[in-house]
Design a protein around this motif. Sequence first.
Motif, PDB file in Angstrom:
ATOM      1  N   GLY A  18      52.053  12.450 -19.870  1.00 50.66           N
ATOM      2  CA  GLY A  18      50.623  12.684 -19.994  1.00 50.66           C
ATOM      3  C   GLY A  18      50.195  14.077 -20.137  1.00 50.66           C
ATOM      4  N   ASN A 164      52.502  17.280 -12.989  1.00 51.83           N
ATOM      5  CA  ASN A 164      53.655  16.701 -11.927  1.00 51.83           C
ATOM      6  C   ASN A 164      54.494  17.724 -11.081  1.00 51.83           C
ATOM      7  OD1 ASN A 164      55.128  15.229 -10.549  1.00 51.83           O
ATOM      8  ND2 ASN A 164      55.663  14.349 -13.033  1.00 51.83           N
ATOM      9  N   TRP A 250      41.528   8.189 -28.502  1.00 51.29           N
ATOM     10  CA  TRP A 250      41.892   6.942 -28.208  1.00 51.29           C
ATOM     11  C   TRP A 250      40.401   5.828 -28.041  1.00 51.29           C
ATOM     12  CZ3 TRP A 250      46.755   4.316 -26.212  1.00 51.29           C
ATOM     13  CH2 TRP A 250      46.973   5.325 -26.092  1.00 51.29           C
ATOM     14  N   GLY A 353      62.456   0.815 -23.786  1.00 45.93           N
ATOM     15  CA  GLY A 353      62.401   2.138 -24.522  1.00 45.93           C
ATOM     16  C   GLY A 353      61.002   2.715 -24.917  1.00 45.93           C
ATOM     17  N   SER A 359      52.182   0.315 -27.314  1.00 51.96           N
ATOM     18  CA  SER A 359      50.780   1.204 -25.683  1.00 51.96           C
ATOM     19  C   SER A 359      50.127   0.873 -26.600  1.00 51.96           C
ATOM     20  CB  SER A 359      51.371   2.669 -25.159  1.00 51.96           C
ATOM     21  OG  SER A 359      50.741   3.466 -26.382  1.00 51.96           O
ATOM     22  N   ASN A 381      46.977   6.231 -17.750  1.00 55.79           N
ATOM     23  CA  ASN A 381      47.580   5.151 -18.286  1.00 55.79           C
ATOM     24  C   ASN A 381      45.624   4.175 -18.058  1.00 55.79           C
ATOM     25  OD1 ASN A 381      49.657   5.648 -18.661  1.00 55.79           O
ATOM     26  ND2 ASN A 381      50.675   3.915 -18.648  1.00 55.79           N
ATOM     27  N   TYR A 384      42.914   5.171 -20.484  1.00 62.43           N
ATOM     28  CA  TYR A 384      42.382   4.600 -21.322  1.00 62.43           C
ATOM     29  C   TYR A 384      42.609   2.605 -21.622  1.00 62.43           C
ATOM     30  CZ  TYR A 384      45.577   8.794 -23.110  1.00 62.43           C
ATOM     31  OH  TYR A 384      46.228  10.235 -23.189  1.00 62.43           O
TER      32      TYR A 384
HETATM   33  P1  ADP Z   1      53.335  10.765 -16.757  1.00 60.39           P
HETATM   34  O1  ADP Z   1      53.287  10.901 -15.312  1.00 60.39           O
HETATM   35  O2  ADP Z   1      54.326   9.890 -17.129  1.00 60.39           O
HETATM   36  O3  ADP Z   1      53.172  11.544 -17.818  1.00 60.39           O
HETATM   37  P2  ADP Z   1      50.117   9.788 -17.120  1.00 60.39           P
HETATM   38  O4  ADP Z   1      49.478   8.371 -17.276  1.00 60.39           O
HETATM   39  O5  ADP Z   1      50.293  10.596 -17.053  1.00 60.39           O
HETATM   40  O6  ADP Z   1      51.932   9.558 -17.135  1.00 60.39           O
HETATM   41  O7  ADP Z   1      50.455   9.309 -19.008  1.00 60.39           O
HETATM   42  C1  ADP Z   1      51.884   8.086 -19.832  1.00 60.39           C
HETATM   43  C2  ADP Z   1      51.212   8.572 -21.172  1.00 60.39           C
HETATM   44  O8  ADP Z   1      52.659   7.813 -21.473  1.00 60.39           O
HETATM   45  C3  ADP Z   1      49.797   7.695 -21.124  1.00 60.39           C
HETATM   46  O9  ADP Z   1      49.978   7.994 -22.997  1.00 60.39           O
HETATM   47  C4  ADP Z   1      51.437   5.965 -21.761  1.00 60.39           C
HETATM   48  O10 ADP Z   1      50.308   5.044 -22.304  1.00 60.39           O
HETATM   49  C5  ADP Z   1      52.501   6.444 -22.331  1.00 60.39           C
HETATM   50  N1  ADP Z   1      53.843   6.327 -22.375  1.00 60.39           N
HETATM   51  C6  ADP Z   1      54.411   6.487 -21.276  1.00 60.39           C
HETATM   52  N2  ADP Z   1      55.303   5.790 -21.245  1.00 60.39           N
HETATM   53  C7  ADP Z   1      55.729   5.488 -22.503  1.00 60.39           C
HETATM   54  C8  ADP Z   1      56.192   4.369 -23.453  1.00 60.39           C
HETATM   55  N3  ADP Z   1      57.532   3.734 -22.488  1.00 60.39           N
HETATM   56  N4  ADP Z   1      56.178   3.935 -24.396  1.00 60.39           N
HETATM   57  C9  ADP Z   1      54.931   4.557 -25.124  1.00 60.39           C
HETATM   58  N5  ADP Z   1      54.069   5.045 -24.060  1.00 60.39           N
HETATM   59  C10 ADP Z   1      54.459   5.729 -23.198  1.00 60.39           C
END
Ligand code: ADP
Length: 471
Positions: A18, A164, A250, A353, A359, A381, A384
Amino acid sequence: MDIIHISAECYPVAKAGGLGDVVGSLPRFQNELGHRSKVLMPMYRTPYLYSHDWEVVHKASTNLGHWEFDYTVIKEKTNAQGFELYLIDINGLLDRETVYGYDDDTERFCAFQIAALHWMNTWDKLPQVVHVHDHHAALVPFMMQHCYAFKRLQSIPTVLTIHNAQYQGAFSWNKTLYIPQWDSWKRGLLEWKGSINPLASGIKCSWKVNTVSNSYLHELSTMSNGLEQLFEYEKGKCTGILNGIDYTVWNPAHDKYLTDHFSILDAKAGKEKNKRILCERFGLDPQKPLFIFIGRLVGEKGADLLPQAIIDSFRFIGRKMNFLVLGNGNAATAAQLTTLQSIAQGDYNAFIGYNETLSHLMYAGADFLVMPSRVEPCGLNQLYAMRYGTIPVVRSTGGLKDTVIDIGEPGGYGITYNNATVGDITHGIYRAVSVYKQKEVFRSIREKIMVLDFSWHRSAEEYLSLYQSFQ
Ligand code: ADP
């Protein structure tokens, strides 16, 4: 106002989560509001670097402890992201293909921050706000205020955004020389529990600190990986500002990763098409409700609970639903999720992966998104997913608590549960399957979530009010 964001990630240049999404969009919205916001980040060797044109704007050398290193600052020529984007190149440290996970991450991000300030120190016109993100940039406020070399930057207001707090970047006092010369009696501003702790230092030294949701801010005083007391002491300067999402990226109506676009007007047909593509690719049944999980396979996200929650759902609810998981991270969780493929073939699949394209297709094609997070600072997530008509089934914590209202509450539109346990997740899935069966209820929730406004406009204004409080 003149604002500079200093960050380890910025989408689409480099993203691990994020943080990348936020730094890749907030500056553009700040510019749209009439300000001049730019981003400074490390120059990794990601595809973005090779597909854009760059100009060199600065070259110099400085020190990390006794090691003298050269660095180069380059600028993307066209402002393609809607803001000025600068990358710092340090050979041997930042020239890597991925953002994190190297043994020398401490050296990499210390050198990055030193080079950033060394360069800013040469500017004629200094920024009005230095906005740093997470621990990788959190030593900047201390360095600006207390390192002799950067005295000229001392009075510029600083903001630290905590995306975080689990990750703090702590390192040993043996590496004290990594911080350019400062008065040793100020060591308390760097230290937390016996180490140099960049995140703690950022909290102590920044003029303002914000987290990416209000509920997360409150939770940090009781649960922040050792920083609880510090958040309690410093709460006077901390606020919560919910992340926005970038609807130019998005938006199911023109998402560049989708072949079948849709809007609220043709959501049913549009989502069915995307679901069919997904189900064909992963051997799933498009007639059944499709539950997805997307995210880092780590304890914070509750990913370790997924395998058992999926097994229990099949056992107690029946094979009435499909699951598709996309994620990478913890090897043991990844192995369990892979093993499950042979046990639950036809109703479950996983892609281990990182895959941005997949996604987007998953948000578009799924019926429900499962987020059993133990900790969720904001969570993008679920935002979105809702935009793409996918109903969130989430543990009520942090940003999830602030953005998802249970269907049992007035005006509700999601499914929430209190505990990150297999039992609660399974019960959430059970409730979701019941909603899916009630076609009219399901359709009306989908329509409601697709028009909720989580755009950056509101959050960008809140950041500006925060900066304006310095004037
Ligand atoms: P984080 O704590 O990982 O930052 P967030 O919800 O703030 O969590 O953001 C996660 C972002 O990363 C979103 O855009 C999500 O779609 C993307 N994401 C996480 N893991 C994957 C993955 N394996 N493949 C594609 N996108 C991912």
